[in-house]
Design a protein around this motif. Structure first.
Motif, short mmCIF file in Angstrom:
data_model
loop_
_atom_site.label_atom_id
_atom_site.label_comp_id
_atom_site.label_asym_id
_atom_site.label_seq_id
_atom_site.Cartn_x
_atom_site.Cartn_y
_atom_site.Cartn_z
N GLN A 42 31.96 34.37 27.53
CA GLN A 42 31.38 33.02 27.38
C GLN A 42 32.08 32.26 26.27
O GLN A 42 32.38 31.07 26.40
CB GLN A 42 29.87 33.12 27.12
N HIS A 43 32.37 32.92 25.15
CA HIS A 43 33.09 32.27 24.05
C HIS A 43 34.47 31.82 24.53
O HIS A 43 34.92 30.72 24.22
CB HIS A 43 33.25 33.22 22.87
N LEU A 44 35.16 32.68 25.28
CA LEU A 44 36.48 32.34 25.80
C LEU A 44 36.41 31.15 26.76
O LEU A 44 37.28 30.28 26.75
CB LEU A 44 37.13 33.55 26.47
N LYS A 45 35.35 31.11 27.55
CA LYS A 45 35.15 29.99 28.47
C LYS A 45 34.99 28.68 27.70
O LYS A 45 35.58 27.66 28.07
CB LYS A 45 33.92 30.24 29.35
N VAL A 46 34.21 28.70 26.64
CA VAL A 46 33.99 27.51 25.83
C VAL A 46 35.32 27.05 25.23
O VAL A 46 35.66 25.85 25.26
CB VAL A 46 32.95 27.77 24.72
N LEU A 47 36.10 27.99 24.70
CA LEU A 47 37.39 27.63 24.10
C LEU A 47 38.35 27.08 25.15
O LEU A 47 39.09 26.14 24.89
CB LEU A 47 38.00 28.85 23.41
N ARG A 48 38.31 27.67 26.33
CA ARG A 48 39.17 27.19 27.44
C ARG A 48 38.77 25.79 27.86
O ARG A 48 39.62 24.91 28.01
CB ARG A 48 39.09 28.18 28.61
N GLU A 49 37.47 25.55 28.04
CA GLU A 49 36.99 24.23 28.46
C GLU A 49 37.24 23.16 27.39
O GLU A 49 37.39 21.99 27.72
CB GLU A 49 35.50 24.29 28.81
N ALA A 50 37.31 23.57 26.13
CA ALA A 50 37.60 22.64 25.04
C ALA A 50 39.10 22.37 24.93
O ALA A 50 39.52 21.53 24.13
CB ALA A 50 37.06 23.18 23.73
N GLY A 51 39.90 23.08 25.71
CA GLY A 51 41.34 22.88 25.69
C GLY A 51 42.04 23.54 24.52
O GLY A 51 43.17 23.19 24.18
N LEU A 52 41.38 24.52 23.91
CA LEU A 52 41.98 25.20 22.75
C LEU A 52 42.75 26.45 23.14
O LEU A 52 43.62 26.88 22.38
CB LEU A 52 40.89 25.55 21.74
N VAL A 53 42.40 27.05 24.26
CA VAL A 53 43.13 28.23 24.73
C VAL A 53 43.45 28.05 26.21
O VAL A 53 42.78 27.30 26.93
CB VAL A 53 42.35 29.56 24.52
N SER A 54 44.48 28.75 26.64
CA SER A 54 44.81 28.78 28.07
C SER A 54 44.75 30.24 28.50
O SER A 54 44.81 31.15 27.67
CB SER A 54 46.20 28.19 28.33
N VAL A 55 44.61 30.44 29.79
CA VAL A 55 44.50 31.80 30.32
C VAL A 55 45.51 31.98 31.44
O VAL A 55 45.75 31.06 32.24
CB VAL A 55 43.06 32.10 30.80
#
Length: 107
Positions: A42-55
């Motif tokens: 869930q934390h990774l999802k939030v970071l991804r949706e905020a545009g801070l990380v890519s997967v």
């Protein structure tokens, strides 16, 4: 989600710091915390949706890395803040360097 709100959580800030060292799998990220795998997900999802990380999906692994575009937005904001405070601190310094009125006068 807003980038600043995404980083309000200490776990997400720690994840960003981890990814600042190198890209990591979701499992590797999760191993660094006592939280459950779904919570880290869930934390990774939030970071991804905020545009801070890519997967990147590699087989059954998900590899996370920092997203330079998301971080550039922070850098731009910090630049504005630095300019604002730089100007105001320069003005304050000039005011503090001025001699006080009446300085050197004997009563």
């Amino acid at each position: 989600m807003d980038r600043f709100a995404a980083l309000a959580d200490p776990t997400r800030r720690s994840i960003i710091e981890m990814l600042g060292e190198r890209a990591r799998s979701a499992g590797e990220i999760g191993a660094g915390f006592s939280a459950s795998a779904p919570a880290i997900s869930q934390h990774l999802k939030v970071l991804r949706e905020a545009g801070l990380v890519s997967v990147e999906v590699r087989g059954q692994q998900r590899i996370y890395r920092l997203d330079p575009a998301g971080l550039a937005a922070f850098d731009a904001w910090l630049g504005k803040v630095r300019r604002f405070w730089g100007r105001h601190l320069d003005i304050l310094e000039q005011e503090l360097a001025k001699p006080e009125q009446g300085e050197g006068e004997n009563p």
